[in-house]
Design an enzyme around this catalytic site. Structure first.
Site, short mmCIF file in Angstrom:
data_model
loop_
_atom_site.label_atom_id
_atom_site.label_comp_id
_atom_site.label_asym_id
_atom_site.label_seq_id
_atom_site.Cartn_x
_atom_site.Cartn_y
_atom_site.Cartn_z
N SER A 18 0.82 -1.21 0.00
CA SER A 18 0.00 0.00 0.00
C SER A 18 0.85 1.26 0.00
O SER A 18 0.46 2.28 -0.53
CB SER A 18 -0.91 0.01 1.23
N GLU A 73 1.58 -0.36 15.55
CA GLU A 73 1.93 1.01 15.19
C GLU A 73 2.55 1.79 16.35
O GLU A 73 3.43 2.64 16.15
CB GLU A 73 0.71 1.76 14.64
N PHE A 122 -3.92 5.04 11.18
CA PHE A 122 -3.04 4.33 12.11
C PHE A 122 -1.74 5.09 12.36
O PHE A 122 -0.93 4.70 13.20
CB PHE A 122 -2.75 2.92 11.59
N ASP A 164 -13.35 0.84 1.92
CA ASP A 164 -13.08 0.31 3.27
C ASP A 164 -13.93 1.01 4.33
O ASP A 164 -14.15 0.47 5.42
CB ASP A 164 -11.60 0.44 3.64
N ARG A 222 -4.75 7.34 -1.50
CA ARG A 222 -4.81 6.06 -2.20
C ARG A 222 -5.15 6.18 -3.69
O ARG A 222 -4.55 5.47 -4.51
CB ARG A 222 -5.85 5.18 -1.51
#
Lengths: 317, 281
Positions: free
Chosen positions: A40, A61, A86, A120, A170
Site C-alpha cells: 500500500s 503502530e 493508524f 473500506d 490512495r
C-alpha cells in the site's frame, strides 16, 4: 488563466514510494519502517535495494513510533509508513511524547488519508488527522496534491530536521505539478491569478480547485488559486497578500472543517485581515463506503462544491 | 573489581538527593526512586561505558533509557553526580523554568536525557529502536532500559517485547523494577500479571533474576551476567526484585510513598538514616 495538463494520472502514494527509492540511493541515513503495509505504501523498491535499512514492524503502530524515535538516536532519519488513521489517532500519545515532545527527527508518512480511501469505509477514512497533528508543538504538517509533489516532498523531508507529518492518498488522481519543481516546506505555490476570490486548497482538492476555476471563468469570476501543501507552518503571507486583493477566501480540503486547513487560514486572517470565508470540507461527520468519486460528490469535496462555495463567498463581500 | 563501599556511599548520597528534591517542592515520586537508587547508581558508576560530555546520538557508548519517568528524582541525582550537569541544579527540580521537569524530557535540553518519558509503556520501544540504530552503525555497545512492573500493563510493551526477540535485538538489556507495587495498591491486587518471567520467556527473551535488587554487589554481579548473556541472538530481561522506598524505613515496602513527599519531620528522619557522603547540593 494558466492551463495545467494532467501528464498521466497516478496515486500520490506512488510518489511517496518513488521518493523513498531516491532517498535510498542518495541518503544513507534514511531508514524505512512499515506496519504490514508495504504494498500500500509502495516501498518495495526501497526495501529491495536497502534491505538492512528497512524495518518490518508488524501490526504494531505504537511500537513503530517508539522504534522510529529510538532510531534517530544514532543519526538515522526514520520514515514510518502506514495508513493515515493508524499513523495519527491510533498512536497519538506515542507521537506526542516520544517524537514531538522529545524533538525527534521522525517523518510520519501517512497514506490512504481522507474519504478517497473509498470502499473500506469510515474506520479507515480519517478526516481528523491534520487537526491532530497540527496541534502538536513543533510538528510540521504537509498534505501533497499529486504524484510529483508527493515525490518531491518525500525527498525534501530528509533534509529538514524535525518531526513531520506527510499526508497523501490512495486513489489515482491527476498529476500536474512540474516534475522538476523544488519542494519548499512552508512555501505556498500560486497556481492561478485572479481578482474576485482566493481559493486555498490542499491535497486532492488542489486539482479540483483548478477544475473549478475553469467553470468560474466562464461565469466571469477569476480566482487566485493557492496550493497550500504545508498546513503548518502556514504561509500566511501568501494568503494575506492574495485576500487583500480579492477580499474573500474559500478553503478546500479532504478533512473535517474542524481542525483543518480552513481553521488555520481563518485564524491567520482574523488576526490581520478578516474577510468572508467559506469552507469546502467535511462537516463534522464520519465517512462511509463508496467509490472515491461518489464520496467526494456526496460529502461536497469536488470542483462543483468549490464553485458553489465561491459563488456564496463572493456574494458575501 | 567493583569498589562496593564506594558505590554504597554513592547510593546513600543519591537517597538524600531524592528525598530532598521531593521534600522541597512537596511533590514527586520518592518510593520507586529509592527502590531503584542502587540499580541506576551501579549502571552509571560501574557498568556503562560512557563518553565524556553528552551528545544525543551517543555513538560509541552504552545508553540508558528510563521508561518509568516518574522516578525522575533518582535519575536526576545519578545523572548530576555522574557529571552530566551541575549537582546544584537538583535545587530546581519541578520548579518553573527548570530543566528538571516533573518527568524527564529532552525538551529543555537537560544533558543525559535522550527521550521524554512519563506516559508509561513507551521506553522499551525507543530503546529497541536505539539498539537497532547501534547495529546499523556497527556500534558494539549496549542499550540499557528500566521500566516499572506495573508499567507492563501497558500493551505497547508487549509489542516491543515480541518485536525485539523476533528481530534478534540482542544488544539490549531491559530491566523490570519488580517491586510489586503500583499507585492503587499491589500489582497482584490491581491487575495480577502472573509470572513475568514466564511471559518474557514465552516471548523469546533470556530472563535473569536479581533477587537482591537493592544490594549493590548483587546488582553488579547480576548485570555482568546479563551482559555476558547478551549478543547471542536474543534480548535479555533482568527481573530486579526491589523494595519500594528502600533505605528510608517508613517508606519501605508500601505503595503509600509512590507519589507523596515527606514533611519536615519525615525528611529529617530520612536524612538521619542516610548520612551525607559526597556532599549535599
Amino acid at each position: 488563466m494558466k492551463t495545467y495538463e494532467n501528464t498521466g494520472s497516478k496515486d500520490t502514494r506512488s510518489g511517496f514510494g518513488a521518493g523513498m527509492t531516491e532517498l535510498g540511493r542518495t541518503n544513507p541515513n534514511v531508514v524505512s519502517l512499515c506496519a504490514d503495509l508495504i504494498g500500500s505504501l509502495k516501498i518495495q523498491t526501497f526495501i529491495d535495494e536497502n534491505p538492512e535499512r528497512f524495518f518490518q514492524i508488524g501490526i504494531a503502530e505504537a511500537n513503530m513510533m517508539g522504534i522510529a524515535a529510538g532510531l534517530t538516536i544514532g543519526g538515522k532519519i526514520p520514515f514510518t509508513g502506514t495508513f493515515a488513521n493508524f499513523s495519527t489517532g491510533r498512536v497519538y500519545d506515542q507521537i506526542r511524547q516520544s517524537i514531538a515532545y522529545s524533538d525527534k527527527n521522525v517523518k510520519i508518512c501517512a497514506s490512504h488519508a481522507g474519504l478517497t480511501l473509498g470502499e473500506d469505509g469510515a474506520t479507515h477514512q480519517i478526516l481528523e488527522d491534520i487537526g491532530l497533528m497540527k496541534m502538536l508543538p513543533g510538528m510540521t504538517v504537509i498534505n501533497t496534491c499529486d504524484y510529483n509533489q508527493t515525490k518531491a516532498a518525500t525527498i525534501a523531508l530528509a533534509d529538514h530536521v524535525g518531526p513531520v507529518y506527510l499526508r497523501f492518498g490512495r486513489p489515482v488522481v491527476a498529476n500536474f505539478t512540474p516534475e522538476d519543481q523544488k519542494f519548499e516546506i512552508g512555501k505556498a505555490v500560486q497556481l492561478q491569478e485572479g481578482n474576485d476570490v482566493t481559493i486555498v486548497a490542499t491535497g486532492h482538492l488542489v486539482w479540483e480547485a483548478l477544475e473549478a476555476c475553469k467553470v468560474l471563468n466562464e461565469k466571469g469570476i477569476t480566482a487566485d488559486v493557492i496550493n497550500i501543501h504545508t498546513i503548518k507552518p502556514l504561509d500566511a503571507e501568501a494568503i494575506i497578500k492574495s485576500v487583500k486583493k480579492t477580499g474573500c477566501v474559500v478553503t478546500a480540503e479532504e478533512h473535517n472543517f474542524l481542525g483543518g486547513l480552513g481553521e488555520s487560514v481563518a485564524r491567520e486572517l482574523s488576526l490581520t485581515h478578516p474577510v468572508p470565508q467559506e469552507y469546502v470540507a467535511t462537516a463534522d461527520t464520519f465517512g462511509e463506503s463508496g467509490t472515491p468519486a461518489q464520496l467526494m460528490e456526496k460529502y461536497g469535496l469536488n470542483a462543483d462544491a468549490i464553485v458553489k462555495a465561491v459563488e456564496k463567498v463572493v456574494a458575501r463581500k | 573489581m567493583a569498589d562496593i563501599e564506594k558505590l554504597e556511599a554513592f547510593v546513600t548520597q543519591v537517597r538524600r538527593d531524592i528525598v530532598r528534591q521531593v521534600h522541597k517542592v512537596s511533590s514527586g515520586h520518592p518510593g520507586g526512586s529509592l527502590g531503584c537508587a542502587e540499580f541506576i547508581s551501579v549502571l552509571y558508576q560501574e557498568l556503562m561505558e560512557r563518553k565524556e560530555g553528552f551528545d544525543m546520538d551517543g555513538i560509541g557508548e552504552d545508553l540508558f533509557f528510563l521508561s518509568n519517568g516518574h522516578i525522575s528524582p533518582v535519575f536526576y541525582s545519578v545523572l548530576a553526580r555522574s557529571g552530566y550537569f551541575p549537582v546544584e541544579e537538583l535545587n530546581t527540580f519541578r520548579l518553573l523554568n527548570s530543566r528538571l521537569q516533573g518527568h524527564p524530557t529532552t525538551h529543555e535540553g537537560l544533558p543525559g536525557v535522550r527521550i521524554a518519558s512519563g506516559s508509561l509503556g513507551q521506553g522499551l520501544s525507543v530503546a529497541v529502536g536505539a539498539a537497532q540504530a547501534k547495529k546499523l552503525n556497527k556500534d558494539n555497545h549496549t542499550i540499557y532500559t528500566l521500566m516499572g512492573d506495573g508499567e507492563l500493563q501497558e500493551g505497547q510493551n508487549w509489542e516491543a517485547i515480541m518485536y525485539a526477540s523476533a528481530k534478534k535485538v540482542d544488544n539490549i538489556i531491559a530491566t523490570v523494577d519488580l517491586n510489586g507495587q503500583q499507585i492503587d495498591g499491589s500489582t497482584d491486587h490491581v491487575l495480577n500479571m502472573g509470572s513475568v518471567r514466564a511471559k518474557f520467556e514465552a516471548f523469546g527473551w533470556i530472563v535473569l533474576d536479581i533477587e537482591q535488587g537493592n544490594d549493590v554487589e548483587a546488582i553488579v554481579k547480576g548485570m555482568n551476567q546479563a551482559k555476558d548473556l547478551s549478543g547471542n541472538g536474543k534480548p535479555v530481561c533482568v527481573l530486579l526484585h526491589t523494595i519500594m522506598g528502600n533505605g528510608v524505613d517508613f517508606m519501605m515496602g508500601t505503595h503509600a510513598w509512590h507519589g507523596k513527599a515527606p514533611n519536615d519531620e519525615q525528611l529529617a528522619s530520612a536524612l538521619a538514616q542516610n548520612p551525607e557522603t559526597l556532599g549535599d547540593y
